[in-house]
Design a protein around this motif. Structure first.
Motif, PDB file in Angstrom:
ATOM      1  N   ASP A   1     -11.167  -0.173 -10.036  1.00 44.72           N
ATOM      2  CA  ASP A   1      -9.714  -0.066  -9.970  1.00 44.72           C
ATOM      3  C   ASP A   1      -9.207  -1.159  -9.038  1.00 44.72           C
ATOM      4  OD1 ASP A   1      -7.077   0.579  -9.984  1.00 44.72           O
ATOM      5  OD2 ASP A   1      -7.294   2.570  -9.091  1.00 44.72           O
ATOM      6  N   ASN A   2      -8.787  -2.279  -9.622  1.00 45.10           N
ATOM      7  CA  ASN A   2      -8.342  -3.407  -8.811  1.00 45.10           C
ATOM      8  C   ASN A   2      -7.039  -3.125  -8.071  1.00 45.10           C
ATOM      9  OD1 ASN A   2     -10.510  -5.061  -9.624  1.00 45.10           O
ATOM     10  ND2 ASN A   2      -9.428  -5.662 -11.481  1.00 45.10           N
ATOM     11  N   TYR A   3      -6.318  -2.106  -8.497  1.00 45.37           N
ATOM     12  CA  TYR A   3      -5.004  -1.827  -7.905  1.00 45.37           C
ATOM     13  C   TYR A   3      -5.020  -0.574  -7.036  1.00 45.37           C
ATOM     14  CZ  TYR A   3      -3.788  -5.151 -11.552  1.00 45.37           C
ATOM     15  OH  TYR A   3      -3.740  -6.268 -12.351  1.00 45.37           O
ATOM     16  N   ALA A   4      -6.189  -0.176  -6.582  1.00 47.16           N
ATOM     17  CA  ALA A   4      -6.301   1.062  -5.809  1.00 47.16           C
ATOM     18  C   ALA A   4      -5.574   0.971  -4.475  1.00 47.16           C
ATOM     19  CB  ALA A   4      -7.781   1.398  -5.584  1.00 47.16           C
ATOM     20  N   ASP A   5      -5.495  -0.224  -3.889  1.00 54.89           N
ATOM     21  CA  ASP A   5      -4.873  -0.387  -2.561  1.00 54.89           C
ATOM     22  C   ASP A   5      -3.395  -0.723  -2.632  1.00 54.89           C
ATOM     23  OD1 ASP A   5      -7.353  -0.062  -1.089  1.00 54.89           O
ATOM     24  OD2 ASP A   5      -7.922  -2.050  -1.827  1.00 54.89           O
ATOM     25  N   PHE A   6      -2.868  -0.893  -3.829  1.00 49.99           N
ATOM     26  CA  PHE A   6      -1.484  -1.362  -3.926  1.00 49.99           C
ATOM     27  C   PHE A   6      -0.487  -0.312  -3.444  1.00 49.99           C
ATOM     28  CE2 PHE A   6       2.557  -2.023  -6.103  1.00 49.99           C
ATOM     29  CZ  PHE A   6       2.792  -3.359  -5.839  1.00 49.99           C
ATOM     30  N   GLY A   7      -0.684   0.931  -3.825  1.00 47.79           N
ATOM     31  CA  GLY A   7       0.271   1.975  -3.469  1.00 47.79           C
ATOM     32  C   GLY A   7       0.412   2.148  -1.964  1.00 47.79           C
ATOM     33  N   ALA A   8      -0.719   2.209  -1.252  1.00 48.15           N
ATOM     34  CA  ALA A   8      -0.673   2.376   0.202  1.00 48.15           C
ATOM     35  C   ALA A   8      -0.036   1.162   0.870  1.00 48.15           C
ATOM     36  CB  ALA A   8      -2.078   2.618   0.748  1.00 48.15           C
ATOM     37  N   TRP A   9      -0.358  -0.031   0.367  1.00 47.85           N
ATOM     38  CA  TRP A   9       0.232  -1.248   0.932  1.00 47.85           C
ATOM     39  C   TRP A   9       1.738  -1.295   0.689  1.00 47.85           C
ATOM     40  CZ3 TRP A   9       1.523  -6.120  -1.803  1.00 47.85           C
ATOM     41  CH2 TRP A   9       1.828  -7.165  -0.917  1.00 47.85           C
ATOM     42  N   GLN A  10       2.163  -0.910  -0.507  1.00 46.64           N
ATOM     43  CA  GLN A  10       3.592  -0.883  -0.826  1.00 46.64           C
ATOM     44  C   GLN A  10       4.334   0.094   0.075  1.00 46.64           C
ATOM     45  OE1 GLN A  10       4.755   0.792  -4.679  1.00 46.64           O
ATOM     46  NE2 GLN A  10       6.102  -0.958  -5.004  1.00 46.64           N
ATOM     47  N   ALA A  11       3.724   1.253   0.333  1.00 40.74           N
ATOM     48  CA  ALA A  11       4.352   2.224   1.228  1.00 40.74           C
ATOM     49  C   ALA A  11       4.432   1.693   2.654  1.00 40.74           C
ATOM     50  CB  ALA A  11       3.577   3.541   1.182  1.00 40.74           C
ATOM     51  N   ALA A  12       3.386   0.975   3.093  1.00 40.45           N
ATOM     52  CA  ALA A  12       3.391   0.420   4.448  1.00 40.45           C
ATOM     53  C   ALA A  12       4.466  -0.647   4.614  1.00 40.45           C
ATOM     54  CB  ALA A  12       2.015  -0.159   4.768  1.00 40.45           C
ATOM     55  N   LEU A  13       4.760  -1.400   3.551  1.00 37.09           N
ATOM     56  CA  LEU A  13       5.787  -2.439   3.629  1.00 37.09           C
ATOM     57  C   LEU A  13       7.173  -1.850   3.863  1.00 37.09           C
ATOM     58  CD1 LEU A  13       4.581  -4.781   0.755  1.00 37.09           C
ATOM     59  CD2 LEU A  13       4.633  -5.359   3.176  1.00 37.09           C
ATOM     60  N   SER A  14       7.407  -0.649   3.363  1.00 41.19           N
ATOM     61  CA  SER A  14       8.701   0.003   3.549  1.00 41.19           C
ATOM     62  C   SER A  14       8.710   0.963   4.730  1.00 41.19           C
ATOM     63  CB  SER A  14       9.092   0.757   2.271  1.00 41.19           C
ATOM     64  OG  SER A  14       8.107   1.727   1.935  1.00 41.19           O
ATOM     65  N   GLU A  15       7.614   1.020   5.489  1.00 38.20           N
ATOM     66  CA  GLU A  15       7.522   1.907   6.648  1.00 38.20           C
ATOM     67  C   GLU A  15       8.480   1.431   7.735  1.00 38.20           C
ATOM     68  OE1 GLU A  15       6.957   4.780   9.002  1.00 38.20           O
ATOM     69  OE2 GLU A  15       5.598   4.786   7.267  1.00 38.20           O
ATOM     70  N   ILE A  16       9.246   2.381   8.299  1.00 38.58           N
ATOM     71  CA  ILE A  16      10.213   2.037   9.340  1.00 38.58           C
ATOM     72  C   ILE A  16       9.506   1.715  10.657  1.00 38.58           C
ATOM     73  CG2 ILE A  16      12.186   2.873  10.660  1.00 38.58           C
ATOM     74  CD1 ILE A  16      12.954   4.582   8.275  1.00 38.58           C
ATOM     75  N   ASP A  17       8.451   2.451  10.969  1.00 42.90           N
ATOM     76  CA  ASP A  17       7.730   2.256  12.227  1.00 42.90           C
ATOM     77  C   ASP A  17       6.978   0.925  12.192  1.00 42.90           C
ATOM     78  OD1 ASP A  17       6.381   2.426  14.598  1.00 42.90           O
ATOM     79  OD2 ASP A  17       5.112   4.120  14.023  1.00 42.90           O
ATOM     80  N   PRO A  18       7.312  -0.037  13.046  1.00 43.74           N
ATOM     81  CA  PRO A  18       6.625  -1.337  13.005  1.00 43.74           C
ATOM     82  C   PRO A  18       5.187  -1.285  13.501  1.00 43.74           C
ATOM     83  CG  PRO A  18       8.125  -1.259  14.865  1.00 43.74           C
ATOM     84  CD  PRO A  18       8.356   0.004  14.081  1.00 43.74           C
ATOM     85  N   LEU A  19       4.803  -0.202  14.161  1.00 45.44           N
ATOM     86  CA  LEU A  19       3.449  -0.109  14.703  1.00 45.44           C
ATOM     87  C   LEU A  19       2.490   0.637  13.773  1.00 45.44           C
ATOM     88  CD1 LEU A  19       4.308   0.782  18.430  1.00 45.44           C
ATOM     89  CD2 LEU A  19       3.902  -1.479  17.432  1.00 45.44           C
ATOM     90  N   ALA A  20       3.003   1.152  12.655  1.00 43.51           N
ATOM     91  CA  ALA A  20       2.167   1.986  11.779  1.00 43.51           C
ATOM     92  C   ALA A  20       0.969   1.204  11.250  1.00 43.51           C
ATOM     93  CB  ALA A  20       3.005   2.542  10.635  1.00 43.51           C
TER      94      ALA A  20
END
Length: 320
Positions: free
Chosen positions: A73-92
């Motif tokens: 699954d080449n796209y297994a990490d995409f969802g978590a990365w996409q969520a992190a990009l929209s994370e409000i906390d800059p330290l997450a």
């Protein structure tokens, strides 16, 4: 090295400043996520082209393209990365990094760009997944090179993972590749903003625009569409979606990339030329039409188009 780092930092700053005030920020970010993830997969030696990631993101299969592998699954990490990009906390994102990653003594004596790339290098040495390459936008944000993570600025060089001590040529290659990605992001932002203005002019020229504003807003966020996907997203019949796409194609707001009567596919003009589906235009760029005059009626039309873009963004985010 110093000249390359200065030039790259300047391009990143210019891209960051443009994104902060752009009316197409949300749609650019979505496209930049696909572009950045494609770069991370390339560093993993995954045989996937950028257009394949775009087609995966749009949920459509392009003709004459190799079928994706089924054992990985080449796209297994995409969802978590996409969520992190929209994370409000800059330290997450930084808090989730391995404890072995940190700045060595004397790091403050080096350019900020090198310090950001060194964080990627350290992470790549302990993690063999695409995650280290995807972490570069956060490193640039943490070190104040950008006000927010810019998803297209992923990457590094394979030497960061393979060599314990990369050479100067490896650092220079990483800087130049990052500058190339930033310039590509600027070029796509220019094309997207021009499409936004062309869409406004097309809507204002229509006596009865109907569902055309919704389609043009959808294309901003999902540049690859088909009659079936448009009918599903906009709640239209298949015949109505086909007629709507034909109107956009006749107005040169879409390019048909298939040569068949059924299962047709349409792509945004800038990406169709970039990915080789149509021949790029030669010579000087065409002069853009004059800006429309400001009045209350046009302001209402433009506001309605912006509302359509916001609705499409919310719809696609929920489905994702």
């Amino acid at each position: 090295m110093a000249s390359a780092a200065t030039s790259c930092s300047a391009v990143i700053a210019r891209l960051d400043a443009r994104i902060c005030v752009s009316p197409v920020r949300s749609s650019w970010v979505r496209r930049a996520q696909w572009s950045g993830y494609a770069r991370a997969l390339a560093l993993q030696q995954v045989e996937v082209d950028e257009i394949d990631v775009f087609s995966w993101g749009c949920g459509l299969k392009l003709p004459r393209r190799a079928l994706p592998t089924t054992h990985l699954d080449n796209y297994a990490d995409f969802g978590a990365w996409q969520a992190a990009l929209s994370e409000i906390d800059p330290l997450a994102w930084r808090d989730a990094l391995p404890l072995a990653i940190g700045e060595p003594a004397g790091a403050a004596d080096h350019p900020v760009l090198i310090r950001a790339l060194d964080r990627v290098r350290q992470h790549a040495r302990v993690d063999g997944s695409p995650i280290p390459w995807l972490g570069l936008p956060f490193a640039l944000r943490d070190l104040k090179l950008a006000s927010a993570p810019l998803p297209c600025l992923t990457g590094g060089v394979k030497a960061f993972r393979l060599k314990k001590t990369p050479q100067d040529a490896d650092w220079l290659a990483a800087i130049r590749d990052l500058e190339r990605m930033a310039n590509a992001g600027l070029a796509r932002l220019d094309a997207l903003e021009r499409f936004y203005r062309d869409a406004q002019r097309a809507i204002a020229a229509e006596y009865r625009p109907g569902a055309l504003p919704a389609l043009l807003a959808l294309i901003q966020h999902r540049p690859l569409v088909s009659p079936q996907s448009v009918a599903t997203d906009l709640g239209l019949s298949l015949a109505g979606a086909s007629k709507l796409l034909e109107r956009a194609r006749a107005g040169e707001l879409l390019v048909e990339i298939t040569e068949r009567k059924t299962w047709r596919l349409f792509l945004a003009p800038d990406l169709a030329a970039e990915f080789g589906f149509v021949a790029p235009k030669r010579g000087r760029p065409a002069k853009e039409a004059a800006a429309l005059p400001r009045d209350r009626e046009l302001a209402a039309v433009f506001d309605a188009f912006d509302d359509e873009m916001a609705k499409i963004n919310i719809l696609l985010s929920r489905r994702a």
